[in-house]
Design a protein around this motif. Structure first.
Motif: not given
Length: 387
Positions: A267-278, A366-381
């Motif tokens: 929906l954001l046309h691939g612009q994931g900068k500055g977004i962290t997903f839980a 029962h765990r929470v994982h954080l990730s960010e979207y960079v260069d067409d992929d999701f990476y753990s942070v």
């Protein structure tokens, strides 16, 4: 005499659920009832959760089921509307005679149908909700697959406040029980760090009416905007916030697991900068956990054209979890014995140290994982919880 008959009827009504709960299960198919948004703006969540559950159960049934019994899901569309969900649940229990309610989607819906499950003594398993009322106080009919909303809040606040040292937090949230509980949780997590919420804005469920929320948050100059809502309105808010001249360009967006990461990025046309997903599941694409690899194998087998995703992975885990409970009981069991087994199984989900190979029991959620979207992929942070 009439009064006595009335009293007897009331007593029988109260005791019947317990009578049926102590009757041996004799069917050849175990039916699970699910109410979810299979149409409307949140349809992808309902459909993906169901898809993930069904690949696990289809494979299970293809290999003989559990002690010769198949497990099937009876699913009804509620469009993420509690009133429709109430009708669905009554029908699932009274007409479809489901053994348990499974994968109810969303806190507002769960809040309305959970009292029905309590009244009817129906097991309530794998709800797609992190609501605190499903966790505290513990209820014997409940088995939660996912981490709670408060766990996600703590993880995100810890990451932004403790690790990255941000101090100015705002909250965008859905204006219902789901969002308001999140608002309270965010304030609590911040106060533990001697921080306060500098601003907040809300939107009405099942709408894209985010303009007023944006106006409120523009006034407070946040460094981080935490977002408790569903995918489409969250995406709409981010689009508008990025265009706003009153919000700093480097603002961070911290999203909770009710948002679907890949659809949001689309929906954001691939612009994931500055977004962290839980998220409450490991990465569907890269996790080396054996259970996740099995999910990928079954997706390729049964639905090769469907994309992998966090929601379908959670559905897979929830189906696996309830199946493990049935396996633990043996061939002959009552509903009360099943309910008793839920409490025992829940303890395994709360272990603080779990080996990487968790294939013998479902222990990931029962765990929470954080990730960010960079260069067409999701990476753990942040600090990893996956061992």
């Amino acid at each position: 005499m009439r009064k006595l008959v009335g009293v007897i009827l009331v007593v029988l009504t109260l005791l019947l659920p317990y009578y049926f709960s102590n009757t041996k299960f004799e069917g050849t198919i175990i039916r699970l009832g699910m109410s979810g948004p299979f149409s409307g703006g949140l349809n992808s969540v309902g459909n993906q959760f169901l898809l993930g559950a069904e690949i696990y159960l289809q494979n299970l049934n293809d290999h003989g089921g559990v002690y010769g019994r198949k497990i099937e899901i009876v699913a009804k569309d509620d469009r993420y509307e509690p009133k429709i969900a109430i009708e669905n649940v009554h029908e699932l229990i009274e007409k479809e005679k489901v053994f348990a309610l499974f994968g109810i989607i969303g806190t507002p819906v769960t809040e309305e149908v959970f009292p029905i499950a309590i009244e009817k003594r129906i097991p309530f398993v794998g709800a797609y909700s992190g609501a605190e009322f499903l966790r505290n106080p513990p209820n014997p009919i409940v088995l939660n697959a996912r981490a709670g909303d408060l766990d996600e809040i703590e993880k995100l606040v810890q990451y932004y406040a403790d690790d990255l040292k941000y101090k100015r937090f705002a909250l965008f949230y859905q204006n219902d029980s789901f969002g308001r509980a999140g608002l309270k949780g965010v304030k609590t997590a911040l106060s533990k760090r001697n921080l306060v919420l500098v601003g907040e804005g809300s939107y009405k469920r099942n709408t894209l009416s985010v303009g007023n929320a944006l106006y409120e948050i523009e006034l407070c100059n946040p460094e981080v905007i935490l977002m408790i809502g569903s995918t489409n309105p969250v995406a709409e808010f981010i689009k508008r916030a990025r265009k706003s001249t009153k919000i700093r360009q480097e603002v961070q967006f911290g999203l909770f697991s009710f948002v679907e990461p890949k659809p949001l990025i689309d929906l954001l046309h691939g612009q994931g900068k500055g977004i962290t997903f839980a998220q409450v599941v490991p990465s569907p694409w890269t996790s080396e956990v054996e259970e996740v690899e099995n999910y990928r194998v079954l997706m390729r087998k049964y639905y090769p054209k469907e994309a992998l995703g966090h929601v379908s992975l959670e559905g897979y885990f929830a189906a696996r979890m309830i199946t493990e409970v049935f396996k633990s009981l043996g061939q002959d069991f009552t509903k009360e014995e099943f309910i008793k087994a839920l409490g025992s199984f829940s303890k395994t989900l709360d272990e603080t140290a779990v080996s990487k190979n968790r294939d013998e029991r479902c222990k990931c959620l029962h765990r929470v994982h954080l990730s960010e979207y960079v260069d067409d992929d999701f990476y753990s942070v942040g600090k990893s919880d996956e061992q």
